[in-house]
Design an enzyme around this catalytic site. Sequence first.
Site, PDB file in Angstrom:
ATOM      1  N   SER A  14     -43.400 -44.441  -1.562  1.00 34.06           N
ATOM      2  CA  SER A  14     -43.569 -44.351   0.035  1.00 34.06           C
ATOM      3  C   SER A  14     -43.088 -45.394   0.636  1.00 34.06           C
ATOM      4  CB  SER A  14     -44.928 -43.572   0.496  1.00 34.06           C
ATOM      5  OG  SER A  14     -44.844 -43.377   1.708  1.00 34.06           O
ATOM      6  N   ASP A  40     -41.970 -32.466  -0.626  1.00 36.83           N
ATOM      7  CA  ASP A  40     -42.447 -33.479   0.188  1.00 36.83           C
ATOM      8  C   ASP A  40     -42.007 -33.350   1.512  1.00 36.83           C
ATOM      9  OD1 ASP A  40     -43.155 -35.950   1.105  1.00 36.83           O
ATOM     10  OD2 ASP A  40     -42.394 -37.070  -0.377  1.00 36.83           O
ATOM     11  N   HIS A  85     -45.340 -35.138  -2.019  1.00 42.68           N
ATOM     12  CA  HIS A  85     -45.313 -36.403  -1.721  1.00 42.68           C
ATOM     13  C   HIS A  85     -45.870 -37.268  -2.886  1.00 42.68           C
ATOM     14  CE1 HIS A  85     -44.482 -39.894   0.815  1.00 42.68           C
ATOM     15  NE2 HIS A  85     -45.727 -40.191   0.706  1.00 42.68           N
TER      16      HIS A  85
END
Length: 478
Positions: free
Chosen positions: A294, A405, A437
């Site tokens: 991320s 995601d 995700h």
Amino acid sequence: MNDFDRRTLLTATGAGLTAFLAGCQSSGPAQSDPTETTETTSTTTSTAEPTETTTVSTTADPAELERRAKGFVGLLDDGSYETAHERFGPKAARQLGPDQLKQVWSRLEEQNGAFLSLSNFETGEQGGYDVVTAIANFERGQRKVVLAFGEDGITGFRVRQTAANWSSPSYADESAFTEQSVSLDAPGDCSLGATLTVPKEVQEAPGVVLVHGQGPSDRDGSVGPNKPYKDLAWGLASRGVSVLRYDKRTQACDVDLAEITIDEAVTDDALTAVERLRETPTVASDDVVVVGHSIGATLAPRIAARDGDLAGIVMLAALARSAPRAIRDQNLYLARLDGTVTNPEQQQLDRANRTAERIRSLDVPDDEVIYLGGDEYWRTLREYDATATAKRLDVPQLFLQGERDYQVTVEDDLARWKRALGDRSNVTFQRYPKLNHFFMPGSGKPGNEEYFQQNHVAEAVVSDVASFAERVTDDSAE
């Protein structure tokens, strides 16, 4: 419904409030999942206990009880503590005031991130009261919320820990590696707890440093019962890769979020971890790969540029859009997930849009924290051009993206990375149709709640990261 009985209908003021707040806090070493602790109840006071002459009318409709529970928690999430307090019955209202509600809810969000939703409702009757139990899902954890309703309103409100029993993924061979606790130096008097996972009986091994996603996080990336970074560490070590994972500074240290920059939140500690991993006898100095997730993936090129000697970088769900745009898009997706946008959902969407606009315009006073940081955090993140930094690197890069995601997406993020780097021979892109995700498998439209269902990082992701680490470290040795 044995989580709630007449003797503990409400945790009240004084010693009782202390017990209540203790149940909202994590305990033990930083590597532990904060949801694994047991709530202290020995000092809980007895309130709102019905007597034999009490007459209480109950609500038989579970849907109505769920609606009332959602409404109360929604008021807490909105900061409407006075209005939430008005829903208490007289006796409960005398024992738990609006300021205490604010204290409790603020502590929950401080430790677990923003509130997301209520799920897993159970309804029943105990002692003449209607009782609702639900799981409150936050960005980084869960709590069990128990509410009791009588004829005069809410007669009991309790927050409990949830069981979070992580189990080893099937692809991890615990006999193939060892683990040891280490620490990393951070500014001030703080040190970051870390875990070094090393394959057994190897002379040389590639090294991987795991870099966290957005917000405070422990070394395992704990979300509910899941520990995705621990999955990765154990899976990679089972395949001959040494791994260092560590507690994020914003989780482990007393930091001023209003002043922290992206380097202080992410980059600097990642570089410290890289140097610490290079001290491992089986890891050569030029055999280290950074694996970011991320925002950690977005900053992986910055980490590589600052270090100058990494063998490669892996970006798991690397955000390419601006943070304000991502905040708007994610909240809009969630609001529309069930096909309708309710009034509370629209209000939440409006709040998210206002927050995003303040971040975009840097309308953040010096001493204020908005979302995850202050003006310095958002300013330094805006000034960082991730794709341009990645283009200037000559190290191999691997982008991994789950197609389910909704936070970092194929269309809005991976496409930007491909436009910038798609013509590079040392840059690889890999997509996984069923992964979210956290690179965990699922089906249907993804939402927040699936993060709190026990799961593991997909074996294919572990295998692809291990293969990349082995390949680029072999290349660097030539």
